[in-house]
Scaffold this active site. Structure first.
Site, mmCIF file in Angstrom:
data_model
loop_
_atom_site.group_PDB
_atom_site.id
_atom_site.type_symbol
_atom_site.label_atom_id
_atom_site.label_comp_id
_atom_site.label_asym_id
_atom_site.label_seq_id
_atom_site.Cartn_x
_atom_site.Cartn_y
_atom_site.Cartn_z
ATOM 1 N N ASP A 178 -18.385 12.356 -1.767
ATOM 2 C CA ASP A 178 -17.472 11.398 -1.142
ATOM 3 C C ASP A 178 -18.125 10.011 -1.027
ATOM 4 O O ASP A 178 -17.470 8.988 -1.159
ATOM 5 C CB ASP A 178 -17.055 11.864 0.261
ATOM 6 C CG ASP A 178 -16.002 12.977 0.212
ATOM 7 O OD1 ASP A 178 -15.409 13.172 -0.863
ATOM 8 O OD2 ASP A 178 -15.780 13.630 1.235
ATOM 9 N N HIS A 222 -5.158 3.584 -12.944
ATOM 10 C CA HIS A 222 -5.867 4.865 -13.097
ATOM 11 C C HIS A 222 -5.211 5.750 -14.161
ATOM 12 O O HIS A 222 -5.857 6.686 -14.655
ATOM 13 C CB HIS A 222 -5.895 5.616 -11.768
ATOM 14 C CG HIS A 222 -7.053 5.273 -10.888
ATOM 15 N ND1 HIS A 222 -8.367 5.333 -11.317
ATOM 16 C CD2 HIS A 222 -7.118 4.892 -9.590
ATOM 17 C CE1 HIS A 222 -9.173 5.006 -10.316
ATOM 18 N NE2 HIS A 222 -8.440 4.722 -9.258
ATOM 19 N N HIS A 256 -3.411 -0.807 -8.846
ATOM 20 C CA HIS A 256 -4.655 -0.032 -8.887
ATOM 21 C C HIS A 256 -4.380 1.425 -9.281
ATOM 22 O O HIS A 256 -4.979 1.946 -10.225
ATOM 23 C CB HIS A 256 -5.350 -0.104 -7.526
ATOM 24 C CG HIS A 256 -6.660 0.625 -7.480
ATOM 25 N ND1 HIS A 256 -7.866 -0.002 -7.706
ATOM 26 C CD2 HIS A 256 -6.958 1.932 -7.273
ATOM 27 C CE1 HIS A 256 -8.841 0.889 -7.632
ATOM 28 N NE2 HIS A 256 -8.313 2.071 -7.364
ATOM 29 N N GLU A 257 -3.455 2.055 -8.564
ATOM 30 C CA GLU A 257 -3.203 3.479 -8.850
ATOM 31 C C GLU A 257 -2.593 3.654 -10.242
ATOM 32 O O GLU A 257 -2.895 4.609 -10.941
ATOM 33 C CB GLU A 257 -2.304 4.093 -7.772
ATOM 34 C CG GLU A 257 -2.782 3.904 -6.331
ATOM 35 C CD GLU A 257 -4.251 4.224 -6.097
ATOM 36 O OE1 GLU A 257 -4.815 5.073 -6.828
ATOM 37 O OE2 GLU A 257 -4.856 3.618 -5.198
ATOM 38 N N TYR A 295 -16.447 0.238 -7.043
ATOM 39 C CA TYR A 295 -15.247 -0.586 -7.229
ATOM 40 C C TYR A 295 -15.606 -2.030 -7.583
ATOM 41 O O TYR A 295 -15.167 -2.575 -8.595
ATOM 42 C CB TYR A 295 -14.426 -0.626 -5.931
ATOM 43 C CG TYR A 295 -13.774 0.674 -5.544
ATOM 44 C CD1 TYR A 295 -14.514 1.668 -4.916
ATOM 45 C CD2 TYR A 295 -12.435 0.913 -5.797
ATOM 46 C CE1 TYR A 295 -13.925 2.866 -4.539
ATOM 47 C CE2 TYR A 295 -11.837 2.106 -5.419
ATOM 48 C CZ TYR A 295 -12.594 3.069 -4.794
ATOM 49 O OH TYR A 295 -12.003 4.249 -4.428
ATOM 50 N N GLU A 340 -13.457 3.869 -11.003
ATOM 51 C CA GLU A 340 -13.067 2.855 -10.016
ATOM 52 C C GLU A 340 -13.384 1.419 -10.434
ATOM 53 O O GLU A 340 -12.614 0.507 -10.163
ATOM 54 C CB GLU A 340 -13.701 3.182 -8.655
ATOM 55 C CG GLU A 340 -13.275 4.534 -8.086
ATOM 56 C CD GLU A 340 -11.768 4.665 -7.888
ATOM 57 O OE1 GLU A 340 -11.053 3.658 -8.002
ATOM 58 O OE2 GLU A 340 -11.310 5.798 -7.636
ATOM 59 N N GLU A 378 -4.434 8.359 -7.067
ATOM 60 C CA GLU A 378 -3.777 8.285 -8.371
ATOM 61 C C GLU A 378 -3.350 9.649 -8.909
ATOM 62 O O GLU A 378 -3.530 9.920 -10.097
ATOM 63 C CB GLU A 378 -4.725 7.596 -9.353
ATOM 64 C CG GLU A 378 -6.048 8.344 -9.646
ATOM 65 C CD GLU A 378 -7.198 8.021 -8.688
ATOM 66 O OE1 GLU A 378 -6.914 7.576 -7.562
ATOM 67 O OE2 GLU A 378 -8.351 8.222 -9.067
HETATM 68 ZN ZN LIG Z 1 -9.126 4.020 -7.438
#
Ligand SMILES: [Zn+2]
Length: 616
Positions: free
Chosen positions: A384, A310, A306-307, A392, A329, A282
């Site tokens: 990460d 964001h 989704h992006e 999510y 997320e 994003e």
């Molecule tokens: Zn995302």
């Protein structure tokens, strides 16, 4: 970002001393904060390097602070200078600490006189963890080289020396030079009509966290998709991408209707070569996206939803640390579902919610207890690794639960106001919960116990009373799958002609982990799944067929893994191969040939799968 990693990643244990506000950064924002970044960079394709200087504008918080501490990873630092208010430069002493495997090298700059700005001359290394450099042969059009960044989570430090923590926001400007004919884009306002003269300037006037810094350069064409949107892609891909993403303006309008005006001006999408390790990223004003969603029927456009989501949840209101990333997320996956529902209907939105919930139900039990929490103890989770199914899928499931308990109207009112109240700030889970308690639970008593909300956030697993959407089409698929496996329905009799991508995903997801080989052969004979151009279907098909022992698919599976660097679509196939000694040997050979085309992050993830399987 859209990740959906199906892998359980290794846990990182940080020393207690590292437990400052953000355990994944060396920055000391209590002493001094970066408020603006000015980049002067040259894109050097032959040396696979960005070279130039970063000038940081500083807001000194502690009058006695002796130094500025920055995050770096594998940067070659040539010189550091302090600039006073008049712009006069003085050389500053600096020390680069030994490299920590996870965090990189702490850069300590002696600055007792508190200069207004610090200027750092530096260059990146070819293996910078946040950059990928592609030769012309590794691109779709094979004419020019290509490079792109992926800064989330803590990879911005591999191409810019900075305070690399999502808690710290800054504006930025950049001057980037590149070879002629190359277009450079950044996570800022981009000018589609800019001549390809090798000289680009960018401005991001909104304060953003460092993981949203982004750059790409290559043979990039532009096609408009609306009054404030366009796709950027290699020339041979741009037309297809513009068609797939032609609803972008509709998606923006639907989101604005729900959550208020889009704050960033333009919304453009850059379609990257297939080696991009994620689904989408994003980056403000310029989403970076995988070409694996270009399937021709818009069935995977939820990636854009989704992006785009964001732009509210994540870029506008940002998780203050990687432990809080579910604020980005989980909220985004929820908003994505609402956009999908508004533009493409409730049937598709419910299908996607069910796919996400069912996948989580299957995977969560295999995770360590701490990783099953929305807000885990950060000492157990690498930066990460925090971008997991839990952030999510459990996060969005929690919000769908709240919507159900409080009613859509009440919940929407709260969510819209929450985005507004915290716009352009970075907040913790606890700050979000304070807002939710005061403005949703306390003002609407009797809908849901506060203890239940806390259980969602701080406990492992999924609450037993978590509501699930229903899908008549998925129910029908469950019945057909069962009849097919029981032998009462032939593969050719499956009612699959009209199945969309999600319906195929659902059918394949719920096959037994190692289905009978004869069943896989029947399926393939009837529906020709081997060689599918749809990578969502391919990943699921090859994983199951390999597990069933079907060596006839190996060559096509290898082609899929070689072509696609998006981790979510390629790692499960490597894992399926790695389950047997013969498959492991084949996967190792395939990796050796494909490695150069993968992003450093994808390389790391595959190597860890192969190493883990080899040590068994
Ligand atoms: Zn995302």
């Amino acid at each position: 970002m859209r990740v959906i990693p199906a892998l359980a990643l290794g846990a990182l244990v940080l020393p207690l001393s590292a437990l400052a506000a953000d355990p994944h950064s060396y920055a000391q924002p209590g002493q001094v904060r970066v408020t603006h970044l000015d980049l002067e960079l040259a894109v050097d394709f032959p040396h696979k390097a960005l070279e130039g200087q970063a000038t940081l504008t500083l807001d000194w918080k502690n009058p006695k602070a002796p130094s500025l501490v920055l995050d770096t990873r594998d940067l070659k630092i040539a010189k550091v200078e302090g600039l006073d208010a008049a712009g006069r430069a003085t050389a500053l002493k600096f020390a680069l600490a030994p490299r920590d495997k996870e965090l990189g090298s702490k850069l300590t700059i002696q600055a007792p006189r508190h200069p207004a700005k610090v200027r750092i001359a530096y260059a990146t290394v070819p293996a910078a963890s946040g950059l990928q450099w592609l030769t012309p042969a590794q691109t779709a059009d094979k004419k020019l080289p290509f490079m792109f960044s992926q800064s989330e989570s803590i990879h911005a430090r591999s191409w810019v020396p900075l305070q690399d923590s999502p808690a710290i926001r800054f504006t930025y400007s950049a001057h980037v030079t590149a070879p002629k004919d190359v277009r450079v884009v950044m996570s800022a306002l981009n000018d589609a009509r800019h001549p390809l003269d090798g000289d680009f300037r960018f401005d991001q006037p909104h304060p953003i966290p460092s993981y949203l810094l982004a750059i790409a350069a290559g043979d990039i064409a532009v096609k408009e998709t609306g009054p404030r949107s366009a796709v950027y892609a290699e020339p041979s891909v741009a037309g297809k991408a513009a068609h797939e993403f032609e609803d972008t303006e509709k998606l923006i309008e639907a989101t604005e209707k729900l959550y208020g005006p889009y704050a960033w001006g333009r919304y453009d999408i850059l379609v990257l070569p297939p080696s991009f390790p994620y689904g989408g990223m994003e980056n403000p004003n310029m989403t970076f996206a995988t070409p694996t969603v270009l399937v021709g029927d818009k069935s995977l456009v939820s990636l854009v939803s989704h992006e785009l989501a964001h732009s509210w949840s994540g870029n506008l209101v940002t998780a203050a640390s990687w432990r809080d990333i579910w604020l980005n997320e989980g909220f985004t996956t929820y908003v994505q579902g609402r956009i999908t529902e508004a533009v493409y209907g409730k049937v598709l939105a419910d299908e996607e919610a069910l796919l996400s919930a069912r996948a989580l139900q299957k995977s969560i039990g295999q995770m360590p207890a701490n990783s099953q929490k929305l807000a885990p103890d950060p000492r157990g989770v690498g930066a990460d690794d925090s971008l997991s199914d839990v952030a999510y899928d459990k996060g969005s499931w929690f919000l769908r639960t709240l919507e159900q308990r409080f009613g859509r109207e009440t919940f929407d009112t709260w969510l819209k106001a929450y985005f507004h109240r915290h716009a352009f700030t970075s907040i913790t889970t606890e700050q979000m919960l304070d807002d939710m308690k005061a403005n949703l639970f306390d003002t609407h008593p009797g809908k849901m116990d506060w203890a239940q909300a806390k259980a969602w956030v701080y406990q492992s697993g999924i609450p037993a009373d978590a509501p699930l959407p229903t899908s008549a089409r998925f129910d029908a698929i469950d019945k057909e799958r069962a009849a097919f496996l029981a032998g009462t329905l032939d593969a050719s009799e499956l009612d699959a002609k009209g199945w969309n991508t999600q319906e195929w995903m659902y059918f394949l997801d719920r096959l037994p982990d190692a289905p009978p080989l004869s069943k896989m052969r029947q399926l393939d004979a009837a529906w020709h799944l081997t060689g599918t151009p749809n990578a969502e279907i391919g990943m699921r098909w090859y994983s199951h067929a390999i597990a069933a022992g079907d060596k006839a698919v190996w060559e096509d599976a290898r082609e899929h893994m070689t072509r696609i660097g998006r981790m979510y679509l390629t790692l499960p196939v490597y894992k399926a191969f790695a389950a047997t000694p013969e498959g492991l040997a084949y996967a190792k050979a395939a990796y050796a040939r494909a490695k150069d085309g993968y992003h450093p992050m994808t390389q790391g993830a595959i190597e860890s799968i192969l190493a883990k399987a080899s040590s068994k």
